[in-house]
Motif scaffolding. Structure first.
Motif, short mmCIF file in Angstrom:
data_model
loop_
_atom_site.label_atom_id
_atom_site.label_comp_id
_atom_site.label_asym_id
_atom_site.label_seq_id
_atom_site.Cartn_x
_atom_site.Cartn_y
_atom_site.Cartn_z
N GLU A 8 8.25 46.64 -40.08
CA GLU A 8 9.31 47.62 -39.88
C GLU A 8 8.72 49.02 -39.80
O GLU A 8 7.78 49.34 -40.51
CB GLU A 8 10.33 47.59 -41.02
N ILE A 9 9.33 49.81 -38.93
CA ILE A 9 8.99 51.22 -38.79
C ILE A 9 10.19 52.02 -39.26
O ILE A 9 11.30 51.83 -38.76
CB ILE A 9 8.66 51.58 -37.33
N HIS A 10 9.98 52.90 -40.24
CA HIS A 10 11.05 53.78 -40.72
C HIS A 10 10.98 55.07 -39.91
O HIS A 10 9.92 55.67 -39.79
CB HIS A 10 10.89 54.06 -42.20
N ALA A 11 12.12 55.47 -39.36
CA ALA A 11 12.15 56.59 -38.43
C ALA A 11 13.11 57.68 -38.88
O ALA A 11 14.27 57.39 -39.17
CB ALA A 11 12.56 56.09 -37.04
N THR A 12 12.62 58.90 -38.91
CA THR A 12 13.49 60.04 -39.18
C THR A 12 14.41 60.26 -37.99
O THR A 12 15.59 60.57 -38.16
CB THR A 12 12.65 61.30 -39.46
N GLN A 13 13.88 60.08 -36.79
CA GLN A 13 14.66 60.17 -35.56
C GLN A 13 14.41 58.88 -34.76
O GLN A 13 13.46 58.81 -33.96
CB GLN A 13 14.25 61.39 -34.75
N PRO A 14 15.24 57.83 -34.98
CA PRO A 14 14.98 56.53 -34.35
C PRO A 14 14.74 56.59 -32.85
O PRO A 14 13.78 56.00 -32.36
CB PRO A 14 16.23 55.72 -34.70
N GLN A 15 15.59 57.30 -32.10
CA GLN A 15 15.43 57.30 -30.65
C GLN A 15 14.10 57.90 -30.22
O GLN A 15 13.47 57.44 -29.27
CB GLN A 15 16.59 58.02 -29.96
N ALA A 16 13.64 58.91 -30.94
CA ALA A 16 12.36 59.53 -30.60
C ALA A 16 11.22 58.52 -30.76
O ALA A 16 10.31 58.45 -29.92
CB ALA A 16 12.10 60.75 -31.48
N LEU A 17 11.25 57.70 -31.82
CA LEU A 17 10.19 56.70 -31.99
C LEU A 17 10.36 55.53 -31.03
O LEU A 17 9.36 54.96 -30.57
CB LEU A 17 10.14 56.21 -33.43
N ASN A 51 6.52 40.47 -33.99
CA ASN A 51 7.51 41.46 -33.58
C ASN A 51 8.02 42.19 -34.82
O ASN A 51 7.69 41.82 -35.95
CB ASN A 51 8.65 40.78 -32.82
N GLY A 52 8.81 43.21 -34.61
CA GLY A 52 9.25 43.99 -35.75
C GLY A 52 10.63 44.57 -35.59
O GLY A 52 11.43 44.11 -34.78
N GLY A 53 10.87 45.60 -36.38
CA GLY A 53 12.15 46.28 -36.37
C GLY A 53 11.96 47.76 -36.64
O GLY A 53 10.93 48.19 -37.15
N LEU A 54 12.96 48.55 -36.25
CA LEU A 54 12.95 49.99 -36.47
C LEU A 54 14.30 50.35 -37.06
O LEU A 54 15.33 49.85 -36.62
CB LEU A 54 12.72 50.72 -35.15
N LEU A 55 14.28 51.20 -38.09
CA LEU A 55 15.51 51.60 -38.75
C LEU A 55 15.42 53.04 -39.21
O LEU A 55 14.31 53.57 -39.33
CB LEU A 55 15.80 50.69 -39.95
N PRO A 56 16.56 53.67 -39.47
CA PRO A 56 16.51 55.03 -40.01
C PRO A 56 15.78 55.04 -41.34
O PRO A 56 15.97 54.15 -42.18
CB PRO A 56 17.99 55.40 -40.18
N ARG A 57 14.96 56.05 -41.55
CA ARG A 57 14.20 56.19 -42.80
C ARG A 57 15.19 56.31 -43.95
O ARG A 57 16.11 57.12 -43.90
CB ARG A 57 13.32 57.43 -42.72
N PRO A 58 14.99 55.52 -45.02
CA PRO A 58 15.95 55.53 -46.13
C PRO A 58 15.80 56.72 -47.08
O PRO A 58 16.60 56.87 -48.00
CB PRO A 58 15.64 54.22 -46.86
N GLY A 59 14.83 57.56 -46.87
CA GLY A 59 14.62 58.73 -47.73
C GLY A 59 13.67 59.69 -47.07
O GLY A 59 13.33 59.53 -45.89
N PRO A 60 13.20 60.69 -47.80
CA PRO A 60 12.27 61.66 -47.21
C PRO A 60 10.92 61.02 -46.89
O PRO A 60 10.55 60.00 -47.46
CB PRO A 60 12.13 62.73 -48.29
N ILE A 61 10.19 61.64 -45.97
CA ILE A 61 8.85 61.18 -45.65
C ILE A 61 8.01 61.29 -46.92
O ILE A 61 8.02 62.32 -47.59
CB ILE A 61 8.23 62.03 -44.52
N PRO A 62 7.29 60.21 -47.29
CA PRO A 62 6.56 60.22 -48.55
C PRO A 62 5.34 61.14 -48.55
O PRO A 62 4.63 61.22 -47.56
CB PRO A 62 6.12 58.77 -48.73
#
Length: 128
Positions: A8-17, A51-62
């Motif tokens: 999984e990839i956590h994304a602050t801006q999903p569409q950008a990633l 394969n994987g998945g992409l979702l909105p980041r659940p918190g601030p960038i660590p």
């Protein structure tokens, strides 16, 4: 033997990633049937890989930018409850309790003894 089956990839801006990885690697993204989640197809099933998945980041960038900000990998296990107990017995800390991914299976997230997050999933198409 349990195998890595998903990342999984956590994304602050999903569409950008989505745009970035589509352009860089040619990966395709499709909206999953629940919530804000996109499935990532990284290539044909005839080639090695997952394969994987992409979702909105659940918190601030660590952490500061110098520390890794990594993908989360999920391991397929035969019995999630038994694997959860074994992980905790080995020093892992439960981060996200066991939850159903409808029509896919049961999933939980842990931090390993060094703080790395990983998921474990027991496939079960009847999970709700």
């Amino acid at each position: 033997m349990p195998r890595a089956v998903h990342f999984e990839i956590h994304a602050t801006q999903p569409q950008a990633l989505i745009d970035f990885y589509s352009s860089l690697f040619g990966w395709s993204f499709s909206k999953f049937h629940t919530g804000e989640y996109w499935m990532i197809n990284t290539g044909p099933d005839s080639q090695p890989g997952i394969n994987g998945g992409l979702l909105p980041r659940p918190g601030p960038i660590p952490g500061p930018t110098a520390s890794p900000n990594a993908f989360v990998i999920t391991i397929d296990v035969e019995n999630l409850d038994a694997s959860m107990a074994k992980a905790q017995g080995g020093g892992a800390v439960l981060c996200v309790p066991k939850m159903a991914i409808p029509k896919v299976g049961w999933l939980a997230y842990f931090k390993d003894p060094n703080g790395n997050i990983f998921g474990m999933m027991q496939m079960n198409s009847e999970a709700v």
